[in-house]
Scaffold this motif. Structure first.
Motif, PDB file in Angstrom:
ATOM      1  N   ILE A 178     -27.446  15.043 103.262  1.00 42.23           N
ATOM      2  CA  ILE A 178     -27.456  16.212 104.151  1.00 42.23           C
ATOM      3  C   ILE A 178     -26.188  16.209 104.998  1.00 42.23           C
ATOM      4  O   ILE A 178     -25.508  17.239 105.137  1.00 42.23           O
ATOM      5  CB  ILE A 178     -28.711  16.200 105.045  1.00 42.23           C
ATOM      6  CG1 ILE A 178     -29.958  16.465 104.197  1.00 42.23           C
ATOM      7  CG2 ILE A 178     -28.588  17.239 106.167  1.00 42.23           C
ATOM      8  CD1 ILE A 178     -31.262  16.316 104.960  1.00 42.23           C
TER       9      ILE A 178
ATOM     10  N   ILE B 147     -29.046  21.152 101.370  1.00 42.21           N
ATOM     11  CA  ILE B 147     -29.568  21.337 102.736  1.00 42.21           C
ATOM     12  C   ILE B 147     -28.418  21.262 103.751  1.00 42.21           C
ATOM     13  O   ILE B 147     -28.335  22.067 104.679  1.00 42.21           O
ATOM     14  CB  ILE B 147     -30.635  20.275 103.058  1.00 42.21           C
ATOM     15  CG1 ILE B 147     -31.882  20.499 102.193  1.00 42.21           C
ATOM     16  CG2 ILE B 147     -31.015  20.327 104.538  1.00 42.21           C
ATOM     17  CD1 ILE B 147     -32.924  19.405 102.332  1.00 42.21           C
ATOM     18  N   GLY B 148     -27.530  20.268 103.565  1.00 45.03           N
ATOM     19  CA  GLY B 148     -26.413  20.120 104.486  1.00 45.03           C
ATOM     20  C   GLY B 148     -25.494  21.327 104.479  1.00 45.03           C
ATOM     21  O   GLY B 148     -25.022  21.780 105.539  1.00 45.03           O
TER      22      GLY B 148
ATOM     23  N   LEU C 114     -27.209  24.056 106.386  1.00 45.67           N
ATOM     24  CA  LEU C 114     -27.203  23.780 107.826  1.00 45.67           C
ATOM     25  C   LEU C 114     -25.861  24.133 108.464  1.00 45.67           C
ATOM     26  O   LEU C 114     -25.805  24.487 109.646  1.00 45.67           O
ATOM     27  CB  LEU C 114     -27.519  22.303 108.089  1.00 45.67           C
ATOM     28  CG  LEU C 114     -28.971  21.867 107.884  1.00 45.67           C
ATOM     29  CD1 LEU C 114     -29.117  20.377 108.143  1.00 45.67           C
ATOM     30  CD2 LEU C 114     -29.900  22.658 108.803  1.00 45.67           C
TER      31      LEU C 114
ATOM     32  N   TYR D  37     -22.791  18.753 104.916  1.00 39.23           N
ATOM     33  CA  TYR D  37     -22.364  19.392 106.163  1.00 39.23           C
ATOM     34  C   TYR D  37     -20.883  19.153 106.435  1.00 39.23           C
ATOM     35  O   TYR D  37     -20.141  20.061 106.733  1.00 39.23           O
ATOM     36  CB  TYR D  37     -23.206  18.859 107.319  1.00 39.23           C
ATOM     37  CG  TYR D  37     -22.957  19.558 108.635  1.00 39.23           C
ATOM     38  CD1 TYR D  37     -23.694  20.673 108.995  1.00 39.23           C
ATOM     39  CD2 TYR D  37     -21.991  19.081 109.525  1.00 39.23           C
ATOM     40  CE1 TYR D  37     -23.470  21.312 110.213  1.00 39.23           C
ATOM     41  CE2 TYR D  37     -21.765  19.713 110.728  1.00 39.23           C
ATOM     42  CZ  TYR D  37     -22.500  20.828 111.065  1.00 39.23           C
ATOM     43  OH  TYR D  37     -22.269  21.457 112.267  1.00 39.23           O
TER      44      TYR D  37
ATOM     45  N   LEU E 161     -25.940  25.565 112.239  1.00 37.87           N
ATOM     46  CA  LEU E 161     -25.783  24.587 113.317  1.00 37.87           C
ATOM     47  C   LEU E 161     -24.336  24.513 113.798  1.00 37.87           C
ATOM     48  O   LEU E 161     -23.417  24.562 112.980  1.00 37.87           O
ATOM     49  CB  LEU E 161     -26.207  23.192 112.849  1.00 37.87           C
ATOM     50  CG  LEU E 161     -27.687  22.953 112.571  1.00 37.87           C
ATOM     51  CD1 LEU E 161     -27.897  21.508 112.125  1.00 37.87           C
ATOM     52  CD2 LEU E 161     -28.531  23.259 113.800  1.00 37.87           C
TER      53      LEU E 161
END
Length: 275
Positions: free
Chosen positions: A173, A104-105, A108, A177, A112
């Protein structure tokens, strides 16, 4: 921090060429990062600035760093194999959570801006350090409370319960990222919610770090550019550092290990705020 990737994809090495001195610096940074990641975490704060100093763009540097640190995470986990005995079910449960969070990270990162995390990350690390310092007292207080309430188990959930899974998911997460001081977050969460020694928890932390770095690295292979020279140098250096870190970390008593975690965490906060 770094900018989002945007839409330019590829997995080839660009026109950048390192000098021999730059290669030696990246290799040394890899050793340092592998060592500190195995003991605490935050090795990215060593390698990432060095890669930027060689002239790599921030995106390429971050992806190359993530790929290169995977062997170091695996090496550190192997170095802690004695502490990992008897924790297979825990590792599987927490590892699956870390896998989902890391993916998920990484996703993202595509959508983002880095500013979304710039403010909150130093705060998260600061809270984690407070938990690391207060963990023995907090754990004792929780145990007393359970005893007073007539709970026969009188201790933390053997696998941390839902609270740990949610906390590790969020930390993973973040790790997918960017990941600076991710290990500090893991240690604080597991130290508070698991009834186990700090060294055994540290061994699990190394597994979780390897999972998150690994899934993010595989994802990045298909969506971003990276520099194979940097990847190879950090990979070899971090693998060596992982073994060195395991030898050092496994010999540290709990109080000394907590002190190292706090020092590294404070350095991480300082670097992130000044970046």
């Amino acid at each position: 921090m770094i900018a989002a990737y945007g839409t330019d994809h590829g997995n080839h090495e660009g026109q950048h060429r390192m000098t021999i001195w730059e290669m030696l610096a990246v290799f040394a940074a890899g050793i340092g990062a592998g060592t500190i990641n195995t003991i605490v975490g935050s090795g990215t704060l060593i390698t990432f600035p060095v890669l930027l100093a060689t002239g790599l763009p921030p995106v390429t540097a971050n992806v190359s760093n993530t790929l290169g640190l995977v062997p170091g995470s695996i090496s550190g986990a192997i170095g802690y194999r004695h502490e990992l005995r008897g924790q297979r079910s825990r590792i599987v449960r927490l590892g699956l959570t870390a896998l989902v969070g890391g993916l998920i990270g990484a996703v993202l990162l595509l959508v983002l801006p880095s500013s979304a995390f710039d403010t909150i990350v130093p705060v998260l690390i600061g809270l984690a350090l407070v938990l690391v310092v207060l963990q023995p007292k907090l754990s004792a207080a929780l145990t007393r409370r359970r005893e007073q309430n007539g709970d026969s188990t009188a201790g933390p959930h053997p696998d941390g319960g839902p609270a740990l899974l949610v906390g590790l998911l969020l930390a993973s997460i973040y790790g997918g990222y960017f990941g600076a001081a991710q290990g500090v977050l893991y240690l604080s969460l597991m130290g508070l919610l698991l009834h186990d020694t700090l060294q055994r928890i540290n061994g699990v932390k190394n597994i979780l770090g390897a999972v998150v770095n690994g899934v993010a690295a595989v994802f990045f292979l298909f969506v971003a550019e990276f520099d194979w020279t940097a990847v190879a140098l950090i990979a070899v250096g971090s693998a060596l550092g992982g073994q060195l870190g395991a030898r050092i970390g496994r010999r540290l008593p709990p109080t000394a290990l907590r002190a190292v975690i706090v020092v590294v965490g404070l350095i991480a906060i300082t670097q992130l705020l000044l970046a």
